[in-house]
Scaffold this motif. Structure first.
Motif: not given
Length: 248
Positions: A26, A124-125, A127, A151, A156-157, A202-204, A206
């Motif tokens: 990530f 976009r892998s 965070i 994780l 997702d966040s 947040t995961k990028n 998103n």
């Protein structure tokens, strides 16, 4: 209080250890410190000092103390903020301009994060972790826990929260009734939380859809003393007094 802190620290350690091997999947992990010139109770609030350091310097030092971050980005619509970065030599530290229109309170922070992520994480892998200048007592452990919690839960966040132990009431046709008190056995589903604006992850991916949270949101509990958030002049003075007392 000591027991609660021990429990929180144990939870942090368990989460950290359980996903240590997965962190590389990530990358990059980006810390973003948003600043703005207007719309706070002081212009350029990031300049205000607590002890010897400005609020921005406190935030930068917290992020720099953690090895988890690949990039630490200060973003502001005032280029003067760049001068603060020159006090540090960490190669991870970057300044990126912020569109003044994106600093309006009604504008989602996603508008400011999107160009940063587009520049640093094209796949976009990774965070992104938000760290706020208004939270001067935040530790690196909270910033890291935001990532670890996300994780561990395959979410997702992840957002920091405080548990509310004081009784809360709501009005009904029959008068006031408690909403966070039950007799007998209690479970986690009975707990009421207050969002603590100290840190979030947040995961990028998103951000590509304009969402800060995604569909699966999780939380992690932070101690009250670390979740202090400066919203007005009185809060700033309290933060200064607390800092002086902690030094003595």
């Amino acid at each position: 209080t000591e027991n609660s802190l021990r429990i929180l620290n144990a939870r942090r350690t368990i989460k950290k250890d359980s996903i240590a091997a997965r962190l590389k999947e990530f990358r990059p992990i980006i810390a973003v410190i948003p600043c703005r010139k207007n719309y706070d109770f002081y212009p350029d609030l990031w300049r205000e000092n607590i002890l010897e350091d400005s609020l921005l310097e406190h935030a930068i030092k917290s992020c720099m103390s953690s090895p988890i971050f690949d990039h630490i980005v200060v973003t502001s619509d005032n280029p003067d903020a760049r001068e603060t970065l020159e006090k540090f030599s960490d190669p991870r530290l970057l300044f990126m301009g912020r569109n003044i229109e994106h600093t309006i309170p009604s504008c989602s922070i996603v508008a400011s994060l999107e160009p940063i992520v587009r520049s640093l994480d094209a796949r976009r892998s990774g965070i992104t972790v938000l760290s706020y200048i208004q939270s001067p007592f935040i530790s690196r452990h909270i910033l890291e826990e935001a990532v670890h919690t996300l994780l561990v839960n395959d979410a997702d966040s992840a957002f920091a929260v405080q548990e509310i132990h004081d009784p809360l009431l709501k009005r009904t046709p029959n008068g006031l009734v408690p909403i966070n008190y039950s007799r007998g056995i209690r479970t986690d589903f009975d707990t009421i939380y207050l969002q603590a604006r100290t840190a979030s992850a947040t995961k990028n991916i998103n951000l590509k859809t304009g969402s800060l949270t995604g569909s699966k949101i999780v939380n992690f509990v932070v101690p009250k003393e670390e979740s202090f958030f400066i919203e007005n002049k009185k809060d700033l003075e309290i933060a200064r007094l607390l800092s002086v007392r902690s030094v003595k």
